[in-house]
Design an enzyme around this catalytic site. Structure first.
Site, PDB file in Angstrom:
ATOM      1  N   MET A 131      37.701  52.748  39.989  1.00  0.00           N
ATOM      2  CA  MET A 131      38.769  52.331  40.911  1.00  0.00           C
ATOM      3  C   MET A 131      38.638  50.839  41.172  1.00  0.00           C
ATOM      4  O   MET A 131      37.745  50.393  41.889  1.00  0.00           O
ATOM      5  CB  MET A 131      38.685  53.113  42.223  1.00  0.00           C
ATOM      6  CG  MET A 131      39.867  52.925  43.143  1.00  0.00           C
ATOM      7  SD  MET A 131      39.775  54.019  44.581  1.00  0.00           S
ATOM      8  CE  MET A 131      41.375  53.695  45.331  1.00  0.00           C
ATOM      9  N   CYS A 144      42.957  44.871  36.926  1.00  0.00           N
ATOM     10  CA  CYS A 144      43.177  45.626  38.169  1.00  0.00           C
ATOM     11  C   CYS A 144      42.775  44.793  39.382  1.00  0.00           C
ATOM     12  O   CYS A 144      41.712  44.169  39.389  1.00  0.00           O
ATOM     13  CB  CYS A 144      42.368  46.924  38.125  1.00  0.00           C
ATOM     14  SG  CYS A 144      42.740  48.034  39.491  1.00  0.00           S
ATOM     15  N   ASP A 181      35.624  54.947  33.329  1.00  0.00           N
ATOM     16  CA  ASP A 181      36.899  54.279  33.050  1.00  0.00           C
ATOM     17  C   ASP A 181      36.961  52.933  33.757  1.00  0.00           C
ATOM     18  O   ASP A 181      37.088  52.870  34.977  1.00  0.00           O
ATOM     19  CB  ASP A 181      38.051  55.189  33.505  1.00  0.00           C
ATOM     20  CG  ASP A 181      39.406  54.507  33.411  1.00  0.00           C
ATOM     21  OD1 ASP A 181      39.544  53.585  32.591  1.00  0.00           O
ATOM     22  OD2 ASP A 181      40.319  54.898  34.158  1.00  0.00           O
ATOM     23  N   GLY A 205      35.882  48.417  33.508  1.00  0.00           N
ATOM     24  CA  GLY A 205      34.724  47.534  33.588  1.00  0.00           C
ATOM     25  C   GLY A 205      33.978  47.359  32.289  1.00  0.00           C
ATOM     26  O   GLY A 205      32.950  46.687  32.244  1.00  0.00           O
ATOM     27  N   GLY A 226      49.427  48.910  37.241  1.00  0.00           N
ATOM     28  CA  GLY A 226      49.832  48.616  38.606  1.00  0.00           C
ATOM     29  C   GLY A 226      50.492  47.263  38.750  1.00  0.00           C
ATOM     30  O   GLY A 226      50.776  46.812  39.871  1.00  0.00           O
ATOM     31  N   ARG A 285      51.878  56.402  39.901  1.00  0.00           N
ATOM     32  CA  ARG A 285      50.414  56.356  39.771  1.00  0.00           C
ATOM     33  C   ARG A 285      49.777  55.727  41.009  1.00  0.00           C
ATOM     34  O   ARG A 285      48.660  56.059  41.389  1.00  0.00           O
ATOM     35  CB  ARG A 285      50.038  55.556  38.523  1.00  0.00           C
ATOM     36  CG  ARG A 285      48.540  55.576  38.224  1.00  0.00           C
ATOM     37  CD  ARG A 285      48.214  54.793  36.966  1.00  0.00           C
ATOM     38  NE  ARG A 285      46.859  55.104  36.508  1.00  0.00           N
ATOM     39  CZ  ARG A 285      45.764  54.502  36.947  1.00  0.00           C
ATOM     40  NH1 ARG A 285      45.858  53.557  37.865  1.00  0.00           N
ATOM     41  NH2 ARG A 285      44.570  54.846  36.487  1.00  0.00           N
ATOM     42  N   GLY A 341      22.713  35.342  28.622  1.00  0.00           N
ATOM     43  CA  GLY A 341      23.887  34.974  27.835  1.00  0.00           C
ATOM     44  C   GLY A 341      23.619  33.731  27.018  1.00  0.00           C
ATOM     45  O   GLY A 341      22.531  33.157  27.048  1.00  0.00           O
TER      46      GLY A 341
END
Length: 567
Positions: A378, A384, A417, A419, A468, A482, A555
């Site tokens: 979420m 998002c 779901d 990331g 969204g 949704r 990194g």
């Protein structure tokens, strides 16, 4: 007196090797290092002689003193702070096998297993039939989005179920009155340049010719307005195959004719399919393809949670869908629970993925309602902004661990779901208990994702947007539903629109993800995803938090410039 006794104790401790003193924090090790009666004795010990022979107490301690590195997952997530995938690392284990020996089979739902734990997200810039076919051939599964009419979505499902390796059942067809410029433009957008030509420019009508890149490559721009009827190879000169030919015979015919395209026609010379040499080589051998009992490719589809979605569900079931995903940003709602129970009553053989959830309380309600799998996440996706705008959500690593740890007690697989930015994040999500991972931005920009390529500042790009976003809400009602905003006068965006770089074909990208995941498991010392999760829950898999400096160190750094190519 008391001071003399303390000096004697200090003197005794000085004779014990440093590692024994460190082990004294362990009561068992401390007992072997020295006895309490020795320390308490008031008789001074003789001065120890220097010797090259190790202290006998030390040699006894060496085999037992192996301090633990890192922490377990339960300790990593116990203090209430939210962690993302970048906030921790998995410590390496022992390697005694090749990376290719790592088994990646995993459950998508209670009843569906995949050869590769990879799922494409039901987004209108990620998954339609081409993406779903590519995912299934490579051992994963694609979930067709529902920001479209129910008829269109059901048609996309049928294309996947009717797919035969090598046969293109819905080739892009042009008409004889279209121009050379149209071919050039379409090639830039789609990435290929061979098109069959039919009388009305549609599949199912009479084949009149074919145009390929070689036919138009050297035309100057002032000739781009020429009709294709003047430059195409006419039907009389074409090598074609008739409907019903086997893939093996079609392959043989292409080898003999040395052609790159082989049109498939019926008895009326109407185009019904196309075979491409390039696609034939891609699809030649897929032993790990995800298939049902009828040897058809697996495919899923998303629906909403309103009463109007019941008719959509019926059409998808008739089209042959294998799994239904209830698509909601917040799955803990009466709407989803009612829809879940209705589908289980009407179509008991269809598996249902419920969600999205990020807490155990959310998960419990959906498991109790009969969910066959849970979708976790979420506000963690790259496009998002739910956490920013709505102030709700949960960091993804914490959400995955907490929900998976609860759901496993009921035998309910979980999909991580959102990331997922790289193959390392896939490994981390699976190591925290997820059975599969769902990807959006990581797959957007591939050849098989919907949309046309375009150039910006010399970079080849494709559009990618959140469901969204205002763009997605304007296109279809599913995106509004949704986020429970279909009746709102003022739309509040929970996503953005953007662009992603061209990633090439899924037939090169997915094998890279699979190989990277296998190498990650090899470094950890896990021969399978089942063993990986077992190691995590038993505490054998060790983790370590990363500071911002540690993330920087992990990194690329210290270079003036560099090029980052993954495969």
């Amino acid at each position: 007196g008391r001071w003399k006794k303390k000096k004697l104790v200090a003197k005794k401790l000085a004779t014990v090797p440093c590692f024994a003193r460190g082990a004294a924090r362990n009561p068992a090790a401390a007992a072997k290092a020295m006895s309490a009666s020795d320390i308490a004795s008031s008789e001074p010990s003789p001065k120890p002689r220097r010797s090259k022979v190790p202290h006998p107490g030390a040699s006894a301690l060496i085999p037992e003193y192996v301090p633990e590195d890192g922490i377990s997952a339960s300790i990593l997530f116990e203090n209430g702070s939210g962690l993302t995938y970048n906030d921790f690392l998995i410590l390496p284990g022992y390697i005694d096998f090749e990376s290719s020996a790592v088994a990646l089979e995993s459950l998508l739902t209670k009843n569906i297993s995949l050869s590769a734990p990879l799922v494409s997200s039901p987004m209108d810039t990620v998954t339609e039939h081409e993406m779903a076919i590519a995912m299934a051939l490579n051992g994963g599964i694609g979930i067709i989005h529902h920001n479209c009419t129910a008829e269109y979505q059901a048609s996309e499902v049928r294309k996947v179920k009717r797919y035969e390796a090598g046969f293109i059942k819905d080739p892009l067809v042009l008409g004889p009155h279209q121009t050379v410029g149209h071919v050039v433009k379409t090639k830039r957008e789609r990435g290929f340049g061979g098109f069959p030509i039919t009388e009305d420019g549609k599949l199912g009508s009479k084949l009149v010719g074919i145009v390929t890149t070689r036919d138009v490559d050297f035309f100057p721009e002032d000739k781009w307005d020429l009709p294709l009827s003047e430059v195409m190879t006419p039907a009389s000169s074409l090598i074609v195959a008739h409907e019903g030919i086997s893939l093996k015979d079609a392959h043989q015919k292409m080898q003999e004719s040395k052609k790159g395209k082989l049109p498939i026609v019926n008895d009326n010379f109407e185009l019904v399919a196309l075979i491409s040499r390039v696609d034939l080589k891609k699809h030649r051998d897929f032993p790990n393809a995800s298939k049902d009992s009828n040897k058809q490719l697996l495919v899923g589809a998303a629906i909403g949670t309103r009463d109007t979605d019941k008719e959509r569900c019926r059409m998808l079931v008739e089209a042959g869908v294998d799994v239904i995903v209830l698509d909601s940003s917040q799955g803990n709602s009466i709407f989803q629970i009612n829809m879940l129970k209705w589908i289980k009553t009407e179509y008991p053989d269809i598996d249902i993925v419920a969600g999205n959830v990020v807490t155990v309380a959310q998960a419990k309600r959906l498991i109790d309602a009969g969910a066959d799998a849970l979708r976790i996440g979420m506000g963690s996706g790259s496009i998002c902004i739910t956490q920013e705008v709505m102030a709700v959500g949960r960091p993804q690593a914490t959400a995955v661990y907490k929900v998976c740890e609860y759901a496993r007690r009921f035998g309910v697989p979980c999909i991580a779901d959102g990331g997922i930015q790289n193959v390392g994040h896939i490994t981390k999500a699976l190591a925290l208990g997820a059975s599969t991972v769902m990807m959006g931005s990581l797959l957007a920009g591939t050849t098989e994702s919907p949309g046309a390529y375009f150039f910006q500042d010399g970079v080849r790009l494709k559009k990618y947007r959140g469901m969204g976003s205002l763009d997605a809400m304007r296109q279809g009602d599913a995106s509004k539903a949704r986020y429970f905003s279909e009746a709102d006068r003022v739309k509040v965006a929970q996503g953005v629109s953007g662009t992603v770089k061209d990633k090439g074909s899924m037939f090169a990208f997915v094998p890279y993800l699979v190989a990277g995941l296998q190498h990650g498991c090899q470094d950890i010392g896990a021969r399978s995803l089942v063993q990986l999760r077992s190691m995590m829950y038993s505490g054998d898999l060790r983790f370590e938090k990363r500071t911002p400096a540690a993330q920087y160190e992990g990194g690329v750094h210290g270079l003036h410039s560099y090029e980052k190519s993954y495969f």
